[in-house]
Design a protein around this motif. Structure first.
Motif, PDB file in Angstrom:
ATOM      1  N   UNK A  82      11.352-115.320  16.199  1.00  0.00           N
ATOM      2  CA  UNK A  82       9.715-115.886  16.138  1.00  0.00           C
ATOM      3  C   UNK A  82       9.084-114.815  15.499  1.00  0.00           C
ATOM      4  N   UNK A  83       8.038-114.604  15.169  1.00  0.00           N
ATOM      5  CA  UNK A  83       7.101-113.832  14.189  1.00  0.00           C
ATOM      6  C   UNK A  83       6.174-113.564  15.544  1.00  0.00           C
ATOM      7  N   UNK A  84       6.153-114.701  16.420  1.00  0.00           N
ATOM      8  CA  UNK A  84       5.088-115.252  17.468  1.00  0.00           C
ATOM      9  C   UNK A  84       5.131-114.225  18.830  1.00  0.00           C
ATOM     10  N   UNK A  85       5.533-113.309  19.132  1.00  0.00           N
ATOM     11  CA  UNK A  85       5.802-112.559  20.174  1.00  0.00           C
ATOM     12  C   UNK A  85       5.751-111.138  20.609  1.00  0.00           C
ATOM     13  N   UNK A  86       5.595-110.585  21.518  1.00  0.00           N
ATOM     14  CA  UNK A  86       5.378-109.639  21.949  1.00  0.00           C
ATOM     15  C   UNK A  86       6.455-108.156  20.895  1.00  0.00           C
ATOM     16  N   UNK A  87       5.505-107.155  20.721  1.00  0.00           N
ATOM     17  CA  UNK A  87       6.715-106.223  19.062  1.00  0.00           C
ATOM     18  C   UNK A  87       8.302-106.066  19.525  1.00  0.00           C
ATOM     19  N   UNK A  88       8.519-105.882  20.915  1.00  0.00           N
ATOM     20  CA  UNK A  88       9.658-105.441  21.119  1.00  0.00           C
ATOM     21  C   UNK A  88      10.950-106.383  21.004  1.00  0.00           C
ATOM     22  N   UNK A  89      10.468-107.966  20.514  1.00  0.00           N
ATOM     23  CA  UNK A  89      11.068-108.873  20.062  1.00  0.00           C
ATOM     24  C   UNK A  89      11.836-108.384  19.336  1.00  0.00           C
ATOM     25  N   UNK A  90      11.551-108.116  17.794  1.00  0.00           N
ATOM     26  CA  UNK A  90      11.545-107.981  16.719  1.00  0.00           C
ATOM     27  C   UNK A  90      11.943-105.815  16.343  1.00  0.00           C
ATOM     28  N   UNK A  91      11.374-105.723  17.033  1.00  0.00           N
ATOM     29  CA  UNK A  91      11.191-103.931  16.916  1.00  0.00           C
ATOM     30  C   UNK A  91      13.192-103.849  17.260  1.00  0.00           C
ATOM     31  N   UNK A  92      12.998-104.046  18.519  1.00  0.00           N
ATOM     32  CA  UNK A  92      14.759-104.051  18.843  1.00  0.00           C
ATOM     33  C   UNK A  92      15.605-104.294  17.820  1.00  0.00           C
ATOM     34  N   UNK A  93      15.661-105.448  16.812  1.00  0.00           N
ATOM     35  CA  UNK A  93      16.677-105.488  15.918  1.00  0.00           C
ATOM     36  C   UNK A  93      17.041-104.839  14.421  1.00  0.00           C
ATOM     37  N   UNK A  94      15.551-104.375  14.268  1.00  0.00           N
ATOM     38  CA  UNK A  94      15.133-103.535  13.194  1.00  0.00           C
ATOM     39  C   UNK A  94      15.878-101.981  13.990  1.00  0.00           C
ATOM     40  N   UNK A  95      15.491-101.563  15.333  1.00  0.00           N
ATOM     41  CA  UNK A  95      16.110-100.784  15.847  1.00  0.00           C
ATOM     42  C   UNK A  95      17.819-100.528  15.900  1.00  0.00           C
ATOM     43  N   UNK A  96      18.552-101.812  16.230  1.00  0.00           N
ATOM     44  CA  UNK A  96      20.148-101.759  15.998  1.00  0.00           C
ATOM     45  C   UNK A  96      20.781-101.375  14.492  1.00  0.00           C
ATOM     46  N   UNK A  97      19.315-101.674  14.012  1.00  0.00           N
ATOM     47  CA  UNK A  97      19.948-101.364  11.809  1.00  0.00           C
ATOM     48  C   UNK A  97      19.629-102.866  11.685  1.00  0.00           C
ATOM     49  N   UNK A  98      20.408-104.580  12.645  1.00  0.00           N
ATOM     50  CA  UNK A  98      19.598-105.057  12.133  1.00  0.00           C
ATOM     51  C   UNK A  98      18.577-106.020  11.123  1.00  0.00           C
ATOM     52  N   UNK A  99      18.106-106.895  10.062  1.00  0.00           N
ATOM     53  CA  UNK A  99      17.109-106.967   9.227  1.00  0.00           C
ATOM     54  C   UNK A  99      16.771-108.975  10.556  1.00  0.00           C
ATOM     55  N   UNK A 100      15.406-108.450  10.454  1.00  0.00           N
ATOM     56  CA  UNK A 100      14.157-108.998  11.645  1.00  0.00           C
ATOM     57  C   UNK A 100      14.306-110.746  10.693  1.00  0.00           C
ATOM     58  N   UNK A 101      14.275-112.092  10.821  1.00  0.00           N
ATOM     59  CA  UNK A 101      14.593-113.216  10.422  1.00  0.00           C
ATOM     60  C   UNK A 101      13.379-114.050  10.534  1.00  0.00           C
ATOM     61  N   UNK A 124      24.984-114.203   6.942  1.00  0.00           N
ATOM     62  CA  UNK A 124      25.156-113.088   7.238  1.00  0.00           C
ATOM     63  C   UNK A 124      23.952-112.575   9.279  1.00  0.00           C
ATOM     64  N   UNK A 125      23.967-114.105   9.312  1.00  0.00           N
ATOM     65  CA  UNK A 125      23.214-114.349  10.622  1.00  0.00           C
ATOM     66  C   UNK A 125      24.074-114.227  11.962  1.00  0.00           C
ATOM     67  N   UNK A 126      23.693-113.257  12.993  1.00  0.00           N
ATOM     68  CA  UNK A 126      24.460-112.620  14.188  1.00  0.00           C
ATOM     69  C   UNK A 126      23.988-113.525  15.386  1.00  0.00           C
ATOM     70  N   UNK A 127      23.118-113.388  15.159  1.00  0.00           N
ATOM     71  CA  UNK A 127      22.536-114.316  17.126  1.00  0.00           C
ATOM     72  C   UNK A 127      20.574-114.985  16.550  1.00  0.00           C
ATOM     73  N   UNK A 128      20.335-115.548  17.664  1.00  0.00           N
ATOM     74  CA  UNK A 128      19.294-115.804  17.805  1.00  0.00           C
ATOM     75  C   UNK A 128      18.617-115.188  19.269  1.00  0.00           C
ATOM     76  N   UNK A 129      17.213-115.257  18.352  1.00  0.00           N
ATOM     77  CA  UNK A 129      16.632-115.006  19.614  1.00  0.00           C
ATOM     78  C   UNK A 129      15.106-115.603  20.016  1.00  0.00           C
ATOM     79  N   UNK A 130      15.010-116.473  20.652  1.00  0.00           N
ATOM     80  CA  UNK A 130      14.273-117.675  20.985  1.00  0.00           C
ATOM     81  C   UNK A 130      13.651-116.214  22.171  1.00  0.00           C
TER      82      UNK A 130
END
Ligand SMILES: Cc1ncc(COP(=O)(O)O)c(C=O)c1O
Length: 370
Positions: A82-101, A124-130
């Protein structure tokens, strides 16, 4: 009478002796990293969450990072969230080298739309983060149905102790997914006196991997099977959290009672929508978030009257400058963008007095001339 958004001192006064005793036991032991207080807390949080395993770590951000590493998510992979969350949810996706969708939210609950999530899954989807926003669990079983077989990391940073009826049974935050992640940031319902985090899982293989990843990829000291992190939970934080945990259910019940008070006192105002809790959910109200017209003016009005508020979150993550490389444009996730323009959180903490609740209500009502 000023009413802060959160008053940690009011809570500390009620538990000071037990917390200080627990901290002093660690100080006297002089064993500060991991150890018994951490193991006891892991046991207690696994028990609360209905999971077989729990692994403490340095913070809720690392909990997400370690969870993705434990699922071998990295370069070339996509993770839908989701884009409506605290930054860490997506920042960590980027930081493991993956692409946030990023996919849009359900406008009623503010949580990710399971249908939108399912539609975004690719090879290419490896997980969902609700994310369990504001203390209400995401519809994790609907996410699972929309993306069959996809591992789910539930970002439960804001929802420890929340629950949802799934197939007729209560499931706790973190219980019904591959890995659940918690934050013990001081403003959370179970907050430490510093940073802290935890991951829960039902899977023994994932549990062992998480244990290894949080200590530099090593189980036997100075022998490293993989490159991990220094992401240990301090014994002092675990001691504080262990002393606070027995109060959590009562604190969350008080938050629900405060929410019911506001629902009744503000529900009739035109231009104000009180929070919607899915009938399948029991929220722990980490935040009480209104959706309002003229949000910024209301916030200024409340500030002038001494009422603390916050906007979680003013700019959805798909529009953050650091994610411009992903190519999202304004309008990509319209419900998240509308929510970002309309939400405002008001004080909900358990120690609020009746006078303070009345003060907040009067201040909000006066803005709408009522
Ligand atoms: C939804 C969400 N995810 C992740 C985090 C990160 O937790 P921490 O601040 O403990 O790193 C937070 C809290 O700050 C959060 O609210």
């Amino acid at each position: 009478m000023p009413v802060p958004l959160l008053d940690l001192r009011a809570q500390h006064r009620t538990i000071r002796d037990s917390v200080v005793d627990a901290m002093m036991r660690v100080v006297d032991d002089q064993a500060f990293i991991l150890g018994r207080p951490v193991e006891e807390l892991e046991c207690a949080v696994a028990g609360l969450s209905g999971t077989r395993y729990a692994v403490g770590c340095a913070n809720g951000t690392d909990a997400l990072l370690l969870a993705m590493r434990a699922l071998d998510i990295g370069r070339g992979d996509e993770v839908v969230t989701t884009p409506f969350t605290f930054f860490a949810t997506a920042g960590t996706i980027h930081n493991v080298g993956a692409t946030p969708v990023f996919v849009d939210i359900d406008p009623a609950t503010f949580n990710v739309s399971p249908d939108a999530l399912g539609a975004a899954v690719t090879s290419r989807t490896k997980a969902a983060i609700p994310v369990d926003l504001f203390g209400q669990m995401a519809a994790v079983e609907r996410v699972a149905a929309a993306a069959p077989g996809l591992p789910i990391i539930e970002d439960a940073a804001q929802s420890i102790g929340a629950r949802r009826r799934i197939d007729g049974e209560w499931k706790m935050a973190g219980e019904a997914v591959t890995i659940g992640t918690f934050s013990f940031f001081p403003s959370k319902n179970l907050g430490g006196y510093g940073d802290g985090g935890m991951m829960v899982t039902q899977d023994e293989t994932i549990f062992r991997r998480l244990l290894r990843l949080r200590t530099h990829g090593s189980v036997k000291t100075y022998f490293h099977e993989e490159v991990g992190y220094n992401s240990r939970l301090d014994a002092l934080q675990a001691a504080v959290l262990g002393a606070k945990l027995p109060h959590l259910a009562e604190w969350s019940a008080k938050r629900r009672a405060n929410a019911a008070f506001y629902d009744a006192a503000l529900g009739d105002l035109d231009g104000v929508t009180t929070p919607y809790v899915d009938p399948l959910n029991e929220s722990i109200y980490n935040q009480y978030t209104l959706r309002v017209e003229r949000r910024d003016e209301l916030q200024a009005h409340l500030k002038a009257r001494g009422i603390g508020t916050s906007v979680y979150y003013p700019l959805p993550l798909h529009l953050q400058p650091c994610f411009a490389y992903l190519g999202y444009k304004a309008g990509s996730c319209p419900e998240a963008e509308r929510a970002a323009a309309e939400v405002i959180s008001i004080p909900i903490y358990p120690e609020l007095t009746r006078d303070q609740l009345d003060e907040v209500v009067a201040a909000v009502r006066s803005f709408y001339g009522r």
